[in-house]
Design an enzyme around this catalytic site. Structure first.
Site, PDB file in Angstrom:
ATOM      1  N   CYS A 182      16.559  -0.345  74.168  1.00 37.38           N
ATOM      2  CA  CYS A 182      15.419  -0.964  73.293  1.00 37.38           C
ATOM      3  C   CYS A 182      14.543  -1.804  74.043  1.00 37.38           C
ATOM      4  O   CYS A 182      13.730  -2.325  73.619  1.00 37.38           O
ATOM      5  CB  CYS A 182      16.022  -1.664  72.227  1.00 37.38           C
ATOM      6  SG  CYS A 182      16.885  -3.199  72.695  1.00 37.38           S
ATOM      7  N   GLU A 230      11.686   2.673  72.263  1.00 34.60           N
ATOM      8  CA  GLU A 230      13.012   3.052  72.236  1.00 34.60           C
ATOM      9  C   GLU A 230      13.227   4.369  73.423  1.00 34.60           C
ATOM     10  O   GLU A 230      12.515   5.195  73.209  1.00 34.60           O
ATOM     11  CB  GLU A 230      13.665   3.605  71.094  1.00 34.60           C
ATOM     12  CG  GLU A 230      15.237   3.448  71.275  1.00 34.60           C
ATOM     13  CD  GLU A 230      16.006   1.849  70.675  1.00 34.60           C
ATOM     14  OE1 GLU A 230      16.977   1.848  70.578  1.00 34.60           O
ATOM     15  OE2 GLU A 230      14.904   1.272  70.022  1.00 34.60           O
TER      16      GLU A 230
END
EC number: 2.1.1.-
Length: 357
Positions: A315, A349
């Protein structure tokens, strides 16, 4: 993690263009891009309450300027959240005890269900009956929190079903679990991993930061055995329950930090929490890591680079790049995927598959 420090990247094409340059020392092949729908994609939403002239409004505050924005509608939130927001606000406005010292609300949805959490600056025991009425009249799973207190009406657990390669995977979790907040993208991430594994020779899997088993349950059919670690006792309990929901018996969960697992595998320390698990019985062909924003520390990198194949879900592109500097000494990036988890924001992501050189 936001890319705003590098520029105003909002579209998936803009993010892709940046990432291609940012990671060019590690990967020059084509990236796989996974887009999200641009509305009603987010299953979690947190709002403040603003009180004015004895009435109540949803609000958001700019973290830098502290400027207040009255919120009437969230087009990025799940349809169930959008439909419930006005009903909840109307009810709260009519109950002085419920709206007094109420400062926040958290919405959480799955494909099937919705729960809300109300946050108070007062003793919620004093309004327990009002909260119970709210839960019953609006037919909602309700949690109320104040300092040191938590009340639950109906249930705080939610059920979820993911569709992965024509399989249904069943989960249960609550608001305290780390949850991928874009269900459609979550399904795409898990499916991307499964498609890679379809082409691989596989033995056992080591998974770090497994949470409630989001990836673990879906990957179980691909391996003889899985060892999955997580530090949260609550997450481990949900993961065990999710194994039962899916009739899965080849996963072994251990409540250990990644650093503790590293010590155990190197036989530098024994842990009571591993008393029923024989580490020597595992033959790990693959490792899956889905770390927090801080990425992997050196002890974890030293651990996972011993294994042939690494799947890294990130992330935070910045810490991913730092980690790849170490991992690229022993492994080569074979696949790189970008998942547009939060549409029209600088967040991105990433998924990376590495194999040993």
């Amino acid at each position: 993690m936001s890319l705003e420090n590098f520029g105003n990247f909002l579209t998936l094409d803009e993010k892709h263009s940046f990432i291609k340059k940012y990671f060019k020392e590690f990967y020059t092949k084509d990236f796989k891009l996974f887009a999200s729908k641009d509305k009603h994609y987010r299953t979690r939403a947190e709002l403040s309450f603003y009180h004015e002239n004895d009435t109540l409004f949803y609000a958001m505050f700019d973290p830098k300027s502290k400027k207040k924005y009255i919120i009437e509608y969230l087009d990025f939130a799940d349809e169930k959240i959008c439909a419930f927001m006005p009903r909840l606000l109307e009810y709260l406005r009519q109950d002085n005890k419920l709206k007094e010292k109420l400062f926040g609300v958290e919405f959480l949805t799955t494909k099937q269900e919705l729960s809300i959490t109300l946050l108070y600056h007062k003793n919620i025991e004093d309004i327990k009956s009002n909260l119970e009425n709210l839960s019953n009249i609006l037919h909602i799973n309700l949690i109320a929190r104040s300092k040191g207190k938590k009340l639950i009406f109906k249930t705080e657990n939610l059920r979820q079903t993911l569709n992965i390669q024509d399989r249904k995977i069943f989960y249960e979790f609550n608001n305290d679990c780390f949850i991928q907040p874009n269900t459609a993208i979550n399904e795409k991430m898990i499916t991307w991993v499964c498609e890679i594994l379809n082409t691989q020779k596989r033995m056992d899997l080591l998974e770090l930061y497994c949470g409630y088993g989001n990836f673990t349950l879906a990957l179980a059919p691909f391996f003889f055995k899985i060892l999955a670690t997580e530090i949260s006792k609550s997450n481990i309990n949900f993961a065990l329950k999710n194994c039962e929901l899916n009739n899965t018996t080849n996963i072994h969960f251990a409540r250990l930090s990644s650093e503790e697992l590293s010590l155990a595998i190197k036989k530098e320390r024994e842990f009571f929490r591993l008393k029923d698990i024989r580490l020597d019985d595992f033959n790990f062909s693959h490792v899956l890591v889905d770390p927090p924003r801080a990425g992997l520390d050196k002890s974890v990198i030293d651990l996972i680079k011993k294994y042939g194949n690494i799947i890294y879900i990130s992330c935070n592109p910045m810490t991913l790049k730092e980690n790849l500097k170490e991992l690229s000494l022993t492994h080569r990036v074979e696949e790189f995927a970008l998942f547009d988890q939060f549409v029209n924001t600088p967040h991105l992501e990433c998924g990376v598959f590495l194999s040993k050189v």
